[in-house]
Write a protein that holds these residues in place. Sequence first.
Motif, PDB file in Angstrom:
ATOM      1  N   PRO A  83      42.655  58.388  68.817  1.00  0.00           N
ATOM      2  CA  PRO A  83      42.521  59.801  69.187  1.00  0.00           C
ATOM      3  C   PRO A  83      41.086  60.262  69.430  1.00  0.00           C
ATOM      4  CG  PRO A  83      43.057  59.571  66.866  1.00  0.00           C
ATOM      5  CD  PRO A  83      43.210  58.220  67.474  1.00  0.00           C
ATOM      6  N   VAL A  84      40.102  59.540  68.900  1.00  0.00           N
ATOM      7  CA  VAL A  84      38.697  59.864  69.134  1.00  0.00           C
ATOM      8  C   VAL A  84      37.984  58.617  69.618  1.00  0.00           C
ATOM      9  CG1 VAL A  84      38.619  61.740  67.455  1.00  0.00           C
ATOM     10  CG2 VAL A  84      38.100  59.415  66.708  1.00  0.00           C
ATOM     11  N   THR A  85      36.757  58.786  70.100  1.00  0.00           N
ATOM     12  CA  THR A  85      35.986  57.679  70.658  1.00  0.00           C
ATOM     13  C   THR A  85      34.893  57.233  69.696  1.00  0.00           C
ATOM     14  OG1 THR A  85      34.365  59.120  71.719  1.00  0.00           O
ATOM     15  CG2 THR A  85      36.389  58.611  72.969  1.00  0.00           C
ATOM     16  N   ALA A  86      34.325  56.071  69.985  1.00  0.00           N
ATOM     17  CA  ALA A  86      33.200  55.581  69.186  1.00  0.00           C
ATOM     18  C   ALA A  86      32.023  56.544  69.258  1.00  0.00           C
ATOM     19  CB  ALA A  86      32.795  54.190  69.665  1.00  0.00           C
ATOM     20  N   ASP A  87      31.780  57.117  70.442  1.00  0.00           N
ATOM     21  CA  ASP A  87      30.680  58.075  70.580  1.00  0.00           C
ATOM     22  C   ASP A  87      30.882  59.284  69.673  1.00  0.00           C
ATOM     23  OD1 ASP A  87      29.114  56.652  72.335  1.00  0.00           O
ATOM     24  OD2 ASP A  87      30.024  57.528  74.133  1.00  0.00           O
ATOM     25  N   GLN A  88      32.125  59.702  69.486  1.00  0.00           N
ATOM     26  CA  GLN A  88      32.380  60.834  68.590  1.00  0.00           C
ATOM     27  C   GLN A  88      32.088  60.488  67.141  1.00  0.00           C
ATOM     28  OE1 GLN A  88      36.419  61.771  70.471  1.00  0.00           O
ATOM     29  NE2 GLN A  88      35.816  63.785  69.699  1.00  0.00           N
ATOM     30  N   LEU A  89      32.330  59.237  66.756  1.00  0.00           N
ATOM     31  CA  LEU A  89      32.080  58.842  65.378  1.00  0.00           C
ATOM     32  C   LEU A  89      30.603  58.861  65.026  1.00  0.00           C
ATOM     33  CD1 LEU A  89      34.527  55.917  64.481  1.00  0.00           C
ATOM     34  CD2 LEU A  89      34.794  58.369  64.103  1.00  0.00           C
ATOM     35  N   ILE A  90      29.721  58.731  66.011  1.00  0.00           N
ATOM     36  CA  ILE A  90      28.287  58.742  65.699  1.00  0.00           C
ATOM     37  C   ILE A  90      27.658  60.111  65.950  1.00  0.00           C
ATOM     38  CG2 ILE A  90      27.873  56.275  65.922  1.00  0.00           C
ATOM     39  CD1 ILE A  90      26.968  56.678  68.749  1.00  0.00           C
ATOM     40  N   GLU A  91      28.503  61.124  66.179  1.00  0.00           N
ATOM     41  CA  GLU A  91      27.978  62.478  66.321  1.00  0.00           C
ATOM     42  C   GLU A  91      27.515  63.016  64.968  1.00  0.00           C
ATOM     43  OE1 GLU A  91      31.087  64.801  68.011  1.00  0.00           O
ATOM     44  OE2 GLU A  91      30.764  64.068  70.058  1.00  0.00           O
ATOM     45  N   ALA A  92      26.390  63.738  64.966  1.00  0.00           N
ATOM     46  CA  ALA A  92      25.850  64.331  63.736  1.00  0.00           C
ATOM     47  C   ALA A  92      26.493  65.690  63.479  1.00  0.00           C
ATOM     48  CB  ALA A  92      24.338  64.485  63.852  1.00  0.00           C
ATOM     49  N   ARG A  93      26.816  65.965  62.234  1.00  0.00           N
ATOM     50  CA  ARG A  93      27.400  67.251  61.848  1.00  0.00           C
ATOM     51  C   ARG A  93      26.343  68.242  61.368  1.00  0.00           C
ATOM     52  NH1 ARG A  93      33.456  66.927  59.603  1.00  0.00           N
ATOM     53  NH2 ARG A  93      34.177  65.077  60.709  1.00  0.00           N
ATOM     54  N   ARG A  94      25.134  67.777  61.075  1.00  0.00           N
ATOM     55  CA  ARG A  94      24.079  68.648  60.543  1.00  0.00           C
ATOM     56  C   ARG A  94      22.732  68.030  60.892  1.00  0.00           C
ATOM     57  NH1 ARG A  94      26.809  65.894  57.055  1.00  0.00           N
ATOM     58  NH2 ARG A  94      28.280  67.578  56.694  1.00  0.00           N
ATOM     59  N   PRO A  95      21.659  68.822  60.893  1.00  0.00           N
ATOM     60  CA  PRO A  95      20.337  68.289  61.272  1.00  0.00           C
ATOM     61  C   PRO A  95      19.904  67.099  60.419  1.00  0.00           C
ATOM     62  CG  PRO A  95      20.279  70.684  61.232  1.00  0.00           C
ATOM     63  CD  PRO A  95      21.621  70.284  60.689  1.00  0.00           C
ATOM     64  N   GLU A  96      20.279  67.088  59.137  1.00  0.00           N
ATOM     65  CA  GLU A  96      19.862  65.998  58.257  1.00  0.00           C
ATOM     66  C   GLU A  96      20.464  64.654  58.658  1.00  0.00           C
ATOM     67  OE1 GLU A  96      19.795  69.833  55.899  1.00  0.00           O
ATOM     68  OE2 GLU A  96      21.158  68.852  57.329  1.00  0.00           O
ATOM     69  N   ASP A  97      21.488  64.683  59.512  1.00  0.00           N
ATOM     70  CA  ASP A  97      22.149  63.449  59.918  1.00  0.00           C
ATOM     71  C   ASP A  97      21.546  62.835  61.177  1.00  0.00           C
ATOM     72  OD1 ASP A  97      23.929  63.553  57.824  1.00  0.00           O
ATOM     73  OD2 ASP A  97      25.447  64.662  58.947  1.00  0.00           O
TER      74      ASP A  97
ATOM     75  N   LEU B 257      18.261  51.286  64.675  1.00  0.00           N
ATOM     76  CA  LEU B 257      19.261  50.743  65.583  1.00  0.00           C
ATOM     77  C   LEU B 257      19.072  51.331  66.979  1.00  0.00           C
ATOM     78  CD1 LEU B 257      22.628  50.885  63.558  1.00  0.00           C
ATOM     79  CD2 LEU B 257      21.001  48.985  63.719  1.00  0.00           C
ATOM     80  N   GLN B 258      19.236  50.495  67.978  1.00  0.00           N
ATOM     81  CA  GLN B 258      19.292  50.980  69.356  1.00  0.00           C
ATOM     82  C   GLN B 258      20.616  51.721  69.554  1.00  0.00           C
ATOM     83  OE1 GLN B 258      16.716  50.667  71.500  1.00  0.00           O
ATOM     84  NE2 GLN B 258      15.574  49.635  69.842  1.00  0.00           N
ATOM     85  N   ARG B 259      20.673  52.532  70.611  1.00  0.00           N
ATOM     86  CA  ARG B 259      21.899  53.286  70.876  1.00  0.00           C
ATOM     87  C   ARG B 259      23.090  52.354  71.031  1.00  0.00           C
ATOM     88  NH1 ARG B 259      24.235  58.335  70.376  1.00  0.00           N
ATOM     89  NH2 ARG B 259      25.977  58.481  71.837  1.00  0.00           N
ATOM     90  N   GLU B 260      22.873  51.217  71.710  1.00  0.00           N
ATOM     91  CA  GLU B 260      23.970  50.273  71.921  1.00  0.00           C
ATOM     92  C   GLU B 260      24.446  49.688  70.598  1.00  0.00           C
ATOM     93  OE1 GLU B 260      21.076  50.235  73.436  1.00  0.00           O
ATOM     94  OE2 GLU B 260      21.578  50.790  75.502  1.00  0.00           O
ATOM     95  N   GLU B 261      23.541  49.490  69.657  1.00  0.00           N
ATOM     96  CA  GLU B 261      23.921  48.968  68.351  1.00  0.00           C
ATOM     97  C   GLU B 261      24.691  50.011  67.541  1.00  0.00           C
ATOM     98  OE1 GLU B 261      20.342  45.793  67.467  1.00  0.00           O
ATOM     99  OE2 GLU B 261      19.885  47.945  67.310  1.00  0.00           O
ATOM    100  N   GLN B 262      24.290  51.252  67.658  1.00  0.00           N
ATOM    101  CA  GLN B 262      25.037  52.323  66.993  1.00  0.00           C
ATOM    102  C   GLN B 262      26.466  52.391  67.539  1.00  0.00           C
ATOM    103  OE1 GLN B 262      22.948  56.140  66.766  1.00  0.00           O
ATOM    104  NE2 GLN B 262      21.022  55.065  67.140  1.00  0.00           N
ATOM    105  N   GLN B 263      26.600  52.262  68.856  1.00  0.00           N
ATOM    106  CA  GLN B 263      27.929  52.302  69.465  1.00  0.00           C
ATOM    107  C   GLN B 263      28.771  51.098  69.033  1.00  0.00           C
ATOM    108  OE1 GLN B 263      26.508  52.633  73.521  1.00  0.00           O
ATOM    109  NE2 GLN B 263      27.166  54.786  73.658  1.00  0.00           N
ATOM    110  N   ALA B 264      28.126  49.932  68.888  1.00  0.00           N
ATOM    111  CA  ALA B 264      28.851  48.745  68.441  1.00  0.00           C
ATOM    112  C   ALA B 264      29.355  48.941  67.011  1.00  0.00           C
ATOM    113  CB  ALA B 264      27.945  47.519  68.518  1.00  0.00           C
ATOM    114  N   PHE B 265      28.526  49.531  66.159  1.00  0.00           N
ATOM    115  CA  PHE B 265      28.932  49.814  64.782  1.00  0.00           C
ATOM    116  C   PHE B 265      30.119  50.780  64.777  1.00  0.00           C
ATOM    117  CE2 PHE B 265      28.860  52.108  60.796  1.00  0.00           C
ATOM    118  CZ  PHE B 265      28.588  51.130  59.854  1.00  0.00           C
ATOM    119  N   ALA B 266      30.034  51.832  65.578  1.00  0.00           N
ATOM    120  CA  ALA B 266      31.104  52.822  65.626  1.00  0.00           C
ATOM    121  C   ALA B 266      32.384  52.244  66.213  1.00  0.00           C
ATOM    122  CB  ALA B 266      30.650  54.033  66.436  1.00  0.00           C
ATOM    123  N   THR B 267      32.267  51.342  67.178  1.00  0.00           N
ATOM    124  CA  THR B 267      33.448  50.709  67.767  1.00  0.00           C
ATOM    125  C   THR B 267      34.185  49.868  66.724  1.00  0.00           C
ATOM    126  OG1 THR B 267      32.433  50.662  69.971  1.00  0.00           O
ATOM    127  CG2 THR B 267      34.251  49.122  69.564  1.00  0.00           C
TER     128      THR B 267
END
Length: 286
Positions: free
Chosen positions: A211-225, A183-193
């Motif tokens: 309370p949070v943004t779409a960009d926050q939803l696509i943040e990785a919590r660990r290297p494997e993500d 996925l392109q970055r814009e597609e990831q953001q569309a999914f998160a939105t």
Amino acid sequence: MISTAHSPRLAARFGQNTFVIRSEIPLAEDQMRRAAPSIFAEGKHGSRSERYTYIPTIDVLRGLRQEGFEPFMVAQSKSRIEGKTEFTKHMIRMRHAGQVNTRPEANEIILINSHDGASSYQMLSGLFRFVCCNGLVVGDITNDIRIPHKGNIQDEVIEGAFRVLEDFEVVDASTDGMKALPLQREEQQAFATAALALRYGERGEGEPPAPVTADQLIEARRPEDFGNSLWTTFQRVQENALRGGQPGRGAKGRRLHSRPVASIDRSVSLNRALWVLAEEMRKLKA
């Protein structure tokens, strides 16, 4: 949180009104009883009529165990009504001994029930991702098997479990397709939105933002993500949306951390909606 091969991974609750316990090996009955006593309820709630066939969930689970299904996670809702907690909705996630696991995810069969009239026996398909100890609910409505509290419940539940087991070939194929799709970055953001609207509802003009943004939803919590595939995007969004814990702002601008999804019903419905969202994006880009 520390876990070994012989100890359960225990969280006091994944929401204010739900307790949960998960283990890396099949759970023993005494472990399940501590986290989800309603599995062992000795009778139906007083609100149920004579037509309600009462079979304790533990009896059904024992029958499933004889067929090779083992529990790895249980959860139970609480109730504010005095004396009702021992009958409330509970969830069991199981794996079948015949499933040889060579993937980073385990196929799981999800059993939901209650003894207070809130739920029939319900069977769903799921995936457990080892790296983040996170459980998904997968598939669309065709995976939803419901068995009312009447008739030969135990045999029908066992038959339903094997029907869900047959679906995993399709689930694995869908998962592999998501992993292979960048996925392109814009597609990831569309999914998160879209996921943000599923989690917090559509926000009209004049309403406070989520309370949070779409960009926050696509943040990785660990290297494997890390990664740009539909699968890794889906995993990050699903975990962040359901587990919460991200810094944000309330309706009046107060600092807060996003809350975890608090109920079994909401967790299942949101999980399934996110799976459908990922599946539709996979089909569009295939």
